[in-house]
Design an enzyme around this catalytic site. Structure first.
Site, short mmCIF file in Angstrom:
data_model
loop_
_atom_site.label_atom_id
_atom_site.label_comp_id
_atom_site.label_asym_id
_atom_site.label_seq_id
_atom_site.Cartn_x
_atom_site.Cartn_y
_atom_site.Cartn_z
N ARG A 132 0.85 -1.20 0.00
CA ARG A 132 0.00 0.00 0.00
C ARG A 132 0.88 1.24 0.00
O ARG A 132 0.93 1.99 0.96
CB ARG A 132 -0.97 -0.07 1.16
CG ARG A 132 -1.98 -1.17 0.89
CD ARG A 132 -2.96 -1.31 2.00
NE ARG A 132 -4.30 -1.05 1.52
CZ ARG A 132 -5.38 -1.17 2.28
NH1 ARG A 132 -5.26 -1.51 3.53
NH2 ARG A 132 -6.57 -0.93 1.80
N GLN A 137 -1.56 3.00 -5.50
CA GLN A 137 -2.93 3.29 -5.06
C GLN A 137 -3.98 2.92 -6.11
O GLN A 137 -5.06 2.46 -5.77
CB GLN A 137 -3.06 4.77 -4.70
CG GLN A 137 -2.64 5.03 -3.27
CD GLN A 137 -2.81 6.48 -2.85
OE1 GLN A 137 -3.29 7.30 -3.61
NE2 GLN A 137 -2.38 6.79 -1.65
N ASP A 140 -5.08 -0.68 -5.81
CA ASP A 140 -5.41 -1.13 -4.46
C ASP A 140 -6.86 -1.61 -4.37
O ASP A 140 -7.78 -0.85 -4.05
CB ASP A 140 -5.15 0.02 -3.48
CG ASP A 140 -5.30 -0.40 -2.03
OD1 ASP A 140 -5.81 -1.52 -1.78
OD2 ASP A 140 -4.92 0.38 -1.15
N SER A 143 -8.73 -1.46 -0.94
CA SER A 143 -9.32 -0.15 -0.67
C SER A 143 -10.59 0.08 -1.48
O SER A 143 -11.60 0.54 -0.95
CB SER A 143 -8.33 0.98 -0.97
OG SER A 143 -7.35 1.06 0.02
N TYR A 237 -1.32 0.65 9.30
CA TYR A 237 -2.30 -0.26 9.90
C TYR A 237 -2.25 -0.22 11.42
O TYR A 237 -1.27 0.24 12.02
CB TYR A 237 -2.01 -1.70 9.46
CG TYR A 237 -2.30 -1.98 8.01
CD1 TYR A 237 -3.61 -2.08 7.55
CD2 TYR A 237 -1.27 -2.17 7.11
CE1 TYR A 237 -3.88 -2.35 6.22
CE2 TYR A 237 -1.53 -2.44 5.77
CZ TYR A 237 -2.84 -2.53 5.34
OH TYR A 237 -3.10 -2.81 4.03
P1 NAD Z 1 -8.08 -2.47 7.92
O1 NAD Z 1 -9.18 -2.95 7.04
O2 NAD Z 1 -6.93 -3.37 8.20
O3 NAD Z 1 -8.72 -2.05 9.33
C1 NAD Z 1 -9.82 -1.19 9.42
C2 NAD Z 1 -9.64 -0.26 10.59
O4 NAD Z 1 -9.82 -0.95 11.83
C3 NAD Z 1 -8.26 0.40 10.67
O5 NAD Z 1 -8.43 1.80 10.58
C4 NAD Z 1 -7.73 -0.03 12.03
O6 NAD Z 1 -6.95 0.96 12.66
C5 NAD Z 1 -9.03 -0.27 12.77
N1 NAD Z 1 -8.93 -1.06 14.03
C6 NAD Z 1 -8.16 -2.15 14.30
N2 NAD Z 1 -8.39 -2.56 15.56
C7 NAD Z 1 -9.32 -1.73 16.10
C8 NAD Z 1 -9.95 -1.65 17.36
N3 NAD Z 1 -9.69 -2.51 18.36
N4 NAD Z 1 -10.86 -0.66 17.56
C9 NAD Z 1 -11.14 0.21 16.59
N5 NAD Z 1 -10.57 0.21 15.37
C10 NAD Z 1 -9.67 -0.77 15.13
O7 NAD Z 1 -7.49 -1.10 7.42
P2 NAD Z 1 -7.72 -0.31 6.07
O8 NAD Z 1 -9.05 0.31 6.09
O9 NAD Z 1 -7.43 -1.22 4.93
O10 NAD Z 1 -6.58 0.81 6.12
C11 NAD Z 1 -6.02 1.24 7.30
C12 NAD Z 1 -5.08 2.42 7.05
O11 NAD Z 1 -4.27 2.25 5.88
C13 NAD Z 1 -5.82 3.70 6.85
O12 NAD Z 1 -5.06 4.70 7.48
C14 NAD Z 1 -5.75 3.95 5.39
O13 NAD Z 1 -5.88 5.30 5.07
C15 NAD Z 1 -4.40 3.42 5.08
N6 NAD Z 1 -4.31 3.08 3.66
C16 NAD Z 1 -3.28 3.59 2.92
C17 NAD Z 1 -3.23 3.30 1.58
C18 NAD Z 1 -2.15 3.84 0.71
O14 NAD Z 1 -1.37 4.65 1.11
N7 NAD Z 1 -2.06 3.38 -0.51
C19 NAD Z 1 -4.16 2.49 0.99
C20 NAD Z 1 -5.18 1.98 1.79
C21 NAD Z 1 -5.25 2.27 3.15
#
Ligand code: NAD
Length: 383
Positions: A132, A137, A140, A143, A237
């Site tokens: 990621r 992006q 992805d 996402s 993450y």
């Molecule tokens: P994910 O599907 O792995 O998790 C979803 C969310 O659950 C996350 O935000 C995580 O912090 C949260 N979580 C975990 N345990 C928890 C708890 N006990 N209580 C509450 N929340 C909890 O994550 P995701 O949605 O795929 O992405 C997470 C991060 O990665 C985000 O900051 C996103 O912006 C970033 N991201 C970056 C890129 C990139 O740069 N290309 C792409 C996708 C996502």
């Protein structure tokens, strides 16, 4: 037209009809077929592959794809196969040794399948493993599909809630807005917040990552402040939390859950079971008519009572476990997924020929099998 493994003079790309139960998406749409053909590839789409996502065979043909009704011939002749769901064993047996496969492969959950792909001599790329990084992006798929699921999850909640989402001032009196709590403010959670806000709900959200606070606030929702240490891991993450942390979190979040009409949970830790955020007792503390949508149900569930693909009624509260939620909006889920997959495939070809650069971080990061071996560390330990 095929050549030796790893270098094809003119790549023939196949797009089969998805065979998984309830899978309505398709891995290429007419727009992406046009892009692949413009890049010098040939594309063959299985007859009816896009039907459930509202993309007709004629629309693919207009962009230059050929249409084949025979899946055995389609898969057996392809140099590269684009799929959504992981292939069945039957599909793997139909692939030509040396062919490339791009799709969700669940390499951690199904090492047996990865082993079969290696034995078959397939060069397989798993969309789940895409690094990621900014450059990737556009590829992805986690996402893009999480975004669809976050939106859809709110619609599922609105459909089940016996109340309005928006505040309404009518001649018969004022209806208060629904209170929505979103647990986990990653890609799906942020989209759920934005969607619930657009429907007029009052939205609160919580996440264990420090950066989430600002993102939640920027969408007009209230970040729930808990006196807990942030749980940031690597790569943006969350890290896996201890049972002690989760116990504390549940006790602190309990009153917010009880005060909500709708709870949407999206919390996940990569490669680990989803953390339990809502216990049976917490569901019991909610008002009758309340709704929980557990978008993490397939990876273990954020709510103790959720079952993937089912509505469980508990003390008047509906607990819905998400199951392949993105597939319930197949047109746009496919359009976004197809762009992700096409972008990755175009990284793997040069001048119309299959020429992956395995020194490229994105290529190496997604490739799970090649030359008869399981090559990705995340899959290798298990296969
Ligand atoms: P994910 O599907 O792995 O998790 C979803 C969310 O659950 C996350 O935000 C995580 O912090 C949260 N979580 C975990 N345990 C928890 C708890 N006990 N209580 C509450 N929340 C909890 O994550 P995701 O949605 O795929 O992405 C997470 C991060 O990665 C985000 O900051 C996103 O912006 C970033 N991201 C970056 C890129 C990139 O740069 N290309 C792409 C996708 C996502």
């Amino acid at each position: 037209m095929s050549a030796a493994a790893g270098s094809f003079p003119h790549v023939l790309v196949a797009v089969p009809t998805e065979v998984g139960e309830g899978e309505r998406r398709v891995a290429a749409v007419p727009e992406t077929v046009g892009r692949l053909i413009a890049a010098g590839l040939s594309v063959c789409v299985q007859a009816g592959a896009g039907d459930q996502a509202a993309f007709a065979d004629t629309a693919y043909a207009e962009k230059g794809a050929s249409i084949d009704a025979d899946p055995v011939r389609l898969l057996g002749s392809a140099d590269a196969v684009l799929k959504v769901a992981p292939p069945t064993h039957e599909e793997i047996d139909r692939l030509r040794p040396g062919a490339a496969l791009v799709g969700f492969l669940d390499p951690v959950g199904h090492p047996d399948r990865i082993r079969l792909l290696a034995q078959r001599g397939v060069i397989a790329f798993a969309m789940e493993l895409l690094p990621r990084i900014s450059r990737a992006q556009g590829m992805d798929a986690l996402s893009s599909q999480a975004m669809v699921a976050g939106y859809r999850g709110v619609l599922m909640a609105a459909d089940r809630l016996p109340k309005f989402f928006p505040m309404s001032m009518t001649a018969a009196g004022t209806v208060p807005p629904a209170k929505v709590l979103v647990l986990g403010a990653g890609v799906a959670g942020l989209q759920a917040i934005a969607t619930a806000r657009r429907l007029g709900a009052v939205v609160e959200a919580y996440d264990v990552r420090a950066a989430a606070k600002e993102e939640v606030a920027s969408l007009g929702a209230t970040f729930v402040e808990l006196p807990l240490e942030a749980q940031d891991g690597t790569g943006g993450y969350a890290r896996e939390q201890s049972e002690g942390f989760l116990r504390e979190q549940r006790s602190l979040i309990g009153r917010h859950v009880a005060a909500s009409d709708v709870v949407i949970t999206t919390a996940a830790i990569p490669g680990r079971p989803a953390p339990v955020l809502v216990t049976e007792a917490m569901v019991g503390g909610m008002r009758p008519g309340s709704v929980i949508i557990d978008l993490a149900a397939e990876s273990g569930g954020n709510c103790e009572l959720s079952r993937p693909g089912e509505d469980v009624l508990y003390d008047g509260v509906v607990v819905t476990g998400g199951r392949n939620v993105a597939s319930a909006m197949p047109t746009h889920a496919s359009a976004l997924y197809a762009r992700n997959v096409a972008n990755l495939l175009l990284l793997l070809v040069r001048d119309g020929a299959f020429a992956p650069d395995y020194d490229d971080e994105v290529v190496a990061g997604t490739c799970v099998t090649r030359d008869g071996d399981v090559v990705h560390p995340a899959a290798r330990g298990r296969a």
